[in-house]
Each structure stands twice: as structure tokens, then as C-alpha cells.
Design a protein around this motif. Structure first.
Motif, PDB file in Angstrom:
ATOM      1  N   LYS A  43       0.745  -1.245  -0.546  1.00  0.00           N
ATOM      2  CA  LYS A  43      -0.063  -0.246   0.244  1.00  0.00           C
ATOM      3  C   LYS A  43       0.977   1.253  -0.103  1.00  0.00           C
ATOM      4  CE  LYS A  43      -4.003  -2.164   2.545  1.00  0.00           C
ATOM      5  NZ  LYS A  43      -4.339  -2.339   3.824  1.00  0.00           N
ATOM      6  N   MET A  44       2.348   0.850  -0.356  1.00  0.00           N
ATOM      7  CA  MET A  44       3.043   2.509   0.228  1.00  0.00           C
ATOM      8  C   MET A  44       3.277   2.920   1.078  1.00  0.00           C
ATOM      9  SD  MET A  44       5.630   2.415  -1.213  1.00  0.00           S
ATOM     10  CE  MET A  44       6.747   3.499  -1.369  1.00  0.00           C
ATOM     11  N   ILE A  45       2.736   2.772   2.322  1.00  0.00           N
ATOM     12  CA  ILE A  45       2.593   3.548   3.876  1.00  0.00           C
ATOM     13  C   ILE A  45       4.533   3.368   4.681  1.00  0.00           C
ATOM     14  CG2 ILE A  45       1.844   3.585   5.838  1.00  0.00           C
ATOM     15  CD1 ILE A  45      -0.738   2.060   5.044  1.00  0.00           C
ATOM     16  N   PRO A  46       4.845   4.879   4.523  1.00  0.00           N
ATOM     17  CA  PRO A  46       6.072   4.900   5.329  1.00  0.00           C
ATOM     18  C   PRO A  46       6.058   4.339   6.196  1.00  0.00           C
ATOM     19  CG  PRO A  46       5.402   6.595   4.366  1.00  0.00           C
ATOM     20  CD  PRO A  46       3.741   5.446   3.936  1.00  0.00           C
ATOM     21  N   SER A  47       7.371   4.278   7.101  1.00  0.00           N
ATOM     22  CA  SER A  47       7.830   3.937   8.575  1.00  0.00           C
ATOM     23  C   SER A  47       7.595   4.730   9.114  1.00  0.00           C
ATOM     24  CB  SER A  47       8.694   2.734   8.790  1.00  0.00           C
ATOM     25  OG  SER A  47       8.383   1.496   8.219  1.00  0.00           O
ATOM     26  N   THR A  48       7.856   6.505   8.737  1.00  0.00           N
ATOM     27  CA  THR A  48       8.351   7.689   8.752  1.00  0.00           C
ATOM     28  C   THR A  48       7.700   8.714   8.491  1.00  0.00           C
ATOM     29  OG1 THR A  48      10.147   7.315   7.731  1.00  0.00           O
ATOM     30  CG2 THR A  48      10.290   7.016   9.918  1.00  0.00           C
ATOM     31  N   SER A  49       7.193   9.668   8.704  1.00  0.00           N
ATOM     32  CA  SER A  49       7.119  10.508   8.081  1.00  0.00           C
ATOM     33  C   SER A  49       7.928  11.288   7.426  1.00  0.00           C
ATOM     34  CB  SER A  49       6.091  11.388   8.488  1.00  0.00           C
ATOM     35  OG  SER A  49       5.089  11.071   9.136  1.00  0.00           O
ATOM     36  N   SER A  50       7.765  12.487   6.465  1.00  0.00           N
ATOM     37  CA  SER A  50       9.119  12.990   5.742  1.00  0.00           C
ATOM     38  C   SER A  50       9.142  14.249   5.461  1.00  0.00           C
ATOM     39  CB  SER A  50       9.943  12.334   5.103  1.00  0.00           C
ATOM     40  OG  SER A  50       8.871  11.571   3.958  1.00  0.00           O
ATOM     41  N   ILE A  51      10.156  15.133   5.439  1.00  0.00           N
ATOM     42  CA  ILE A  51       9.460  16.513   4.481  1.00  0.00           C
ATOM     43  C   ILE A  51      11.256  16.219   4.225  1.00  0.00           C
ATOM     44  CG2 ILE A  51      10.122  19.007   5.724  1.00  0.00           C
ATOM     45  CD1 ILE A  51       8.757  18.510   8.478  1.00  0.00           C
ATOM     46  N   SER A  52      10.980  17.790   2.590  1.00  0.00           N
ATOM     47  CA  SER A  52      11.859  18.261   2.044  1.00  0.00           C
ATOM     48  C   SER A  52      12.105  18.990   1.180  1.00  0.00           C
ATOM     49  CB  SER A  52      12.356  16.379   1.103  1.00  0.00           C
ATOM     50  OG  SER A  52      11.016  16.622   0.568  1.00  0.00           O
ATOM     51  N   LEU A  53      12.819  19.393   0.655  1.00  0.00           N
ATOM     52  CA  LEU A  53      13.520  20.922   0.074  1.00  0.00           C
ATOM     53  C   LEU A  53      13.401  20.245  -1.283  1.00  0.00           C
ATOM     54  CD1 LEU A  53      16.340  22.747   1.333  1.00  0.00           C
ATOM     55  CD2 LEU A  53      13.371  22.736   2.551  1.00  0.00           C
ATOM     56  N   THR A 106      -4.282  15.368 -10.702  1.00  0.00           N
ATOM     57  CA  THR A 106      -4.308  16.593 -10.536  1.00  0.00           C
ATOM     58  C   THR A 106      -2.820  16.496  -9.670  1.00  0.00           C
ATOM     59  OG1 THR A 106      -5.046  15.552  -7.953  1.00  0.00           O
ATOM     60  CG2 THR A 106      -7.252  17.460  -9.731  1.00  0.00           C
ATOM     61  N   GLN A 107      -2.059  17.841  -8.907  1.00  0.00           N
ATOM     62  CA  GLN A 107      -0.847  17.755  -8.754  1.00  0.00           C
ATOM     63  C   GLN A 107      -0.587  16.769  -7.607  1.00  0.00           C
ATOM     64  OE1 GLN A 107       0.449  21.523  -6.844  1.00  0.00           O
ATOM     65  NE2 GLN A 107       2.068  21.123  -6.146  1.00  0.00           N
ATOM     66  N   SER A 108      -2.003  16.491  -6.457  1.00  0.00           N
ATOM     67  CA  SER A 108      -1.808  15.786  -5.681  1.00  0.00           C
ATOM     68  C   SER A 108      -2.453  14.304  -6.344  1.00  0.00           C
ATOM     69  CB  SER A 108      -3.034  16.010  -4.665  1.00  0.00           C
ATOM     70  OG  SER A 108      -2.477  17.585  -4.043  1.00  0.00           O
ATOM     71  N   GLU A 109      -2.921  14.040  -7.087  1.00  0.00           N
ATOM     72  CA  GLU A 109      -2.830  12.291  -7.488  1.00  0.00           C
ATOM     73  C   GLU A 109      -2.263  11.798  -7.920  1.00  0.00           C
ATOM     74  OE1 GLU A 109      -8.199  12.718  -8.735  1.00  0.00           O
ATOM     75  OE2 GLU A 109      -6.680  13.490 -10.305  1.00  0.00           O
ATOM     76  N   LEU A 110      -1.131  12.959  -8.446  1.00  0.00           N
ATOM     77  CA  LEU A 110      -0.138  12.405  -9.741  1.00  0.00           C
ATOM     78  C   LEU A 110       1.472  12.048  -8.301  1.00  0.00           C
ATOM     79  CD1 LEU A 110       0.796  14.911 -12.153  1.00  0.00           C
ATOM     80  CD2 LEU A 110      -0.282  12.401 -12.518  1.00  0.00           C
ATOM     81  N   ALA A 111       1.156  12.585  -6.710  1.00  0.00           N
ATOM     82  CA  ALA A 111       1.990  12.959  -5.977  1.00  0.00           C
ATOM     83  C   ALA A 111       2.001  11.148  -5.712  1.00  0.00           C
ATOM     84  CB  ALA A 111       2.034  13.438  -4.797  1.00  0.00           C
ATOM     85  N   GLN A 112       0.336  11.104  -5.370  1.00  0.00           N
ATOM     86  CA  GLN A 112      -0.315   9.617  -5.319  1.00  0.00           C
ATOM     87  C   GLN A 112       0.381   8.331  -5.824  1.00  0.00           C
ATOM     88  OE1 GLN A 112      -0.836   8.908  -1.781  1.00  0.00           O
ATOM     89  NE2 GLN A 112      -1.331  11.398  -1.160  1.00  0.00           N
ATOM     90  N   ILE A 113       0.169   8.460  -7.250  1.00  0.00           N
ATOM     91  CA  ILE A 113       0.835   7.676  -7.537  1.00  0.00           C
ATOM     92  C   ILE A 113       2.324   7.830  -8.050  1.00  0.00           C
ATOM     93  CG2 ILE A 113       0.546   7.205 -10.342  1.00  0.00           C
ATOM     94  CD1 ILE A 113      -1.555   8.660 -10.591  1.00  0.00           C
ATOM     95  N   SER A 114       2.712   8.430  -8.130  1.00  0.00           N
ATOM     96  CA  SER A 114       4.526   8.726  -8.298  1.00  0.00           C
ATOM     97  C   SER A 114       5.038   7.787  -6.817  1.00  0.00           C
ATOM     98  CB  SER A 114       4.978   9.769  -7.690  1.00  0.00           C
ATOM     99  OG  SER A 114       6.557   9.726  -8.205  1.00  0.00           O
ATOM    100  N   LYS A 115       4.650   7.881  -5.583  1.00  0.00           N
ATOM    101  CA  LYS A 115       5.095   7.399  -4.414  1.00  0.00           C
ATOM    102  C   LYS A 115       5.190   5.327  -4.517  1.00  0.00           C
ATOM    103  CE  LYS A 115       1.057   6.604  -2.361  1.00  0.00           C
ATOM    104  NZ  LYS A 115       0.295   7.473  -0.404  1.00  0.00           N
ATOM    105  N   PHE A 116       4.166   5.210  -5.781  1.00  0.00           N
ATOM    106  CA  PHE A 116       4.320   3.511  -6.111  1.00  0.00           C
ATOM    107  C   PHE A 116       5.384   3.333  -6.798  1.00  0.00           C
ATOM    108  CE2 PHE A 116      -0.004   4.134  -4.858  1.00  0.00           C
ATOM    109  CZ  PHE A 116      -0.139   3.127  -3.763  1.00  0.00           C
ATOM    110  N   GLY A 117       5.954   4.598  -7.541  1.00  0.00           N
ATOM    111  CA  GLY A 117       7.785   4.015  -8.720  1.00  0.00           C
ATOM    112  C   GLY A 117       8.575   4.659  -7.393  1.00  0.00           C
ATOM    113  N   SER A 118       8.386   5.272  -6.409  1.00  0.00           N
ATOM    114  CA  SER A 118       9.250   5.855  -5.917  1.00  0.00           C
ATOM    115  C   SER A 118       8.615   6.593  -4.494  1.00  0.00           C
ATOM    116  CB  SER A 118      10.774   6.838  -6.631  1.00  0.00           C
ATOM    117  OG  SER A 118      11.948   7.708  -5.703  1.00  0.00           O
TER     118      SER A 118
END
Length: 345
Positions: free
Chosen positions: A41-51, A161-173
């Protein structure tokens, strides 16, 4: 929905065939994503913040092709490589920095494209170029995979949408999902949301390129080993949850000293899971430790800079945009560097 300017998307016509060209930016985490709670389900163990960094990016072109195009490209490669098995059963073509990738690497990208196309009869050629070393711990996968996602959205005529693409993208990386937001992005492990983090701080980074070679242990394999075997992993997850809350607070308060201090602490905690894995390993080398000490010494002498490291030996230096030029001048006397401001998306 956001503008085409955000996507960096450009529809082109090449030899009568539709082709799209996109650009996507790398992101470097200041609170690390390291470990998967649920890989399916691509649920990370940790939340993250990035630049999200303006001067570290991937440019990708994508177009439809046919079987004959694949046959010609593969035959040409086999003649030069003399290795038929390496390019067997190719259903798409994937070029990275001008080199045709083998069937194993191409299949990984094909599975990402499958999220957008009806079936494999819709064959594509993907040509992608990174302006930074690939697979060296410099987050090339975050810009690379997010660029493929953007290109697919354009080529297949989707309107995600931007948010939808981000959700799709997490399954690739997983890290690529944060490249859809900037200048500062967060990925919340509990809600699954990926979003921009508000701050008035104008942050920047200087990457100290200490080793451009492909790392021996991939980020994916490294985090999997740590999650399964590290004696420190459970503590890392607990502390990371606190770090995530605190980092958002410090960013909202525009407290750069606290942001920088926590950035260093979080990175070192992530690497402690690596040191306590079974078997233990490291992404660092002697130059990594020397660079960390160099950053500390500069700070002790009044400079505002802090280090962070991902799954690789290269050190990233967090600073304020107002200090970027001065600090870049100091670091370039000793290191090969990449200098970048953040980008608003």
C-alpha cells in the motif's frame, strides 16, 4: 488542477508522432523517509519533509513507438554490446543519459507506465537525462520517477491533479512523491497526504559531491534490511514521529537554527539504523566524515550551515538563500559542489 507551467509539460510533434517533454526536480529530505510499514500500500514507516531543488533536475521525453522501433533499437544495441539476453523481451525503450537500459531496468519503468496505459500494446520510448550523478545518493530517483509520471499524464491524455500524481508517483519511488510540491514538501505516514509545508525561511542547499559512483546497496534494499534487522529501527520510527512534528513547528516559526540542528540529528539517527542492521553496513566513506566535520567547524566559526546525508556518501549542506553565495565560495575551494535554491511549484 494546476497549470502546464507547473508540469513543465510540452507537447511536441516529431516525425508526425506526438511526443511530450517534461522537467521535474529532485528533493532532499531534512526529515528522512526510511522504511516501509506496508510496501504493497506504500505506507512509509516514517513521515518525511524535504526541499525541492531548482538546480537538480531530470528532463524526460516520451513518445509512442511500435514493435519495429524496438527491434531496430535492440538489434543495434546487441551488435555493440554482443549480449542478446540483456535486452530480451523489451516491450518499451528506456534511455537514461543517452544509453539504452537493459530489460530489467526497462521493466521497472514499464510498470510505472502501466499505471496510465490500457495495456502493453501502447508501447513507449522514454528518454531521460539527469543533470546530476545517477544512483549516487543524490536523489536522482525522486526527479526521475516524478518526471516519468508527469510525462505519462501528458502523453496518455490524463488530467490528474498535482496531489493525485504525487500519490501515483510514490508507487514508483516513495521520495519522488514529494517532488510534486515545493519549496518544502511533506509526506505524512498516518494520513498518506503529500503537501507543501509553509515557511517564510528561504532555504537552499549545497551538495558536496564526494563520490559519483553508483552505490553498492540501493536505497530500497538498504531500508528493507534496516527495517527487518536493525536493533535501533523501532526507536528510529518513534523519534522520527517527534522529529516530523517538531520540524513543521520550527519551519512555521522560521527558526533556522532549530531546523538545521534537527536536520543533522535526524540524518544521523537514520544512519544509526544502518550501523545496527544485520549485517551492519555504511554508505559513508572517509570523505563523508571529513565533510561533516568541516561543516561543524564552519558553524563553530559563525557560519549558518548544517549537514544531512541520504543513502550515499555525499553530504548536503543546508543553508539560507542569503548565505548561499558566500558558503558556496568556501565549499568550492575544497569540494566539487552543486548549488541550488529551492523551487516553488
Amino acid at each position: 488542477m494546476w497549470s502546464r507551467e507547473y508540469l513543465g509539460g510540452e507537447n511536441l510533434i516529431k516525425k508526425g508522432v506526438k511526443m511530450v517533454k517534461v522537467k521535474s526536480y529532485a528533493n532532499i529530505a531534512i526529515v528522512k523517509y526510511w522504511g516501509k510499514k506496508d510496501a504493497e500500500k506504500m505506507i512509509p514507516s516514517t513521515s518525511s519533509i524535504s526541499l525541492t531543488l531548482n538546480d537538480m533536475f531530470t528532463e524526460t521525453e516520451m513518445e509512442f513507438i511500435n514493435d519495429e522501433d524496438i527491434k531496430i533499437a535492440v538489434e543495434k544495441e546487441i551488435k555493440s554490446e554482443n549480449c542478446k539476453d540483456k535486452f530480451g523481451d523489451m516491450t518499451d525503450l528506456f534511455y537514461l543519459n543517452g544509453e539504452l537500459q537493459d530489460s530489467v531496468h526497462t521493466e521497472k519503468i514499464s510498470k510505472v507506465v502501466d499505471l496510465f496505459r490500457k495495456n502493453r500494446s501502447q508501447k513507449v520510448k522514454i528518454s531521460t537525462t539527469n543533470n546530476m550523478p545517477t544512483a549516487a545518493g543524490l536523489s536522482s530517483s525522486s526527479s526521475g520517477l516524478s518526471a516519468v509520471i508527469k510525462a505519462c499524464n501528458e502523453l496518455f491524455g490524463k488530467s490528474y491533479t498535482q496531489s493525485e500524481l504525487a500519490q501515483i508517483s510514490k508507487f514508483g519511488s516513495g521520495s519522488s512523491s514529494r517532488s510534486f510540491f515545493g519549496p518544502v514538501a511533506a509526506w505524512d505516514k498516518d494520513t498518506g497526504e503529500i503537501y507543501e509545508v509553509k515557511t517564510d525561511l528561504r532555504l537552499a542547499m549545497i551538495v558536496l559531491v564526494l563520490n559519483e559512483n553508483k552505490k553498492e546497496i540501493s536505497s530500497r534494499n538498504g531500508m528493507e534490511l534496516c527495517a527487518k534487522t536493525s536493533t535501533y529501527f523501532d526507536e528510529w520510527v518513534k523519534q522520527s514521529e517527534i522529529d516530523f512534528i517538531n520540524m513543521k513547528k520550527y519551519l512555521a516559526e522560521n527558526d533556522f537554527e532549530k531546523v538545521g540542528t534537527l536536520t543533522e540529528e535526524n540524518a544521523l539517527r537514520m544512519h544509526k539504523t544502518i550501523e545496527t542492521a544485520n549485517p551492519p553496513f555504511t554508505y559513508f566513506n572517509e570523505k563523508t566524515y571529513e565533510a561533516m566535520d568541516f561543516v561543524k567547524n564552519l558553524r563553530n566559526n559563525g557560519e549558518k550551515c548544517y549537514f544531512t546525508m541520504d543513502a550515499g556518501p555525499n553530504v548536503k549542506v543546508l543553508c539560507l538563500e542569503e548565505d548561499l553565495e558566500k558558503l558556496a565560495g568556501i565549499f568550492e575551494e575544497k569540494y566539487k559542489i552543486i548549488v541550488s535554491k529551492t523551487v516553488k511549484l
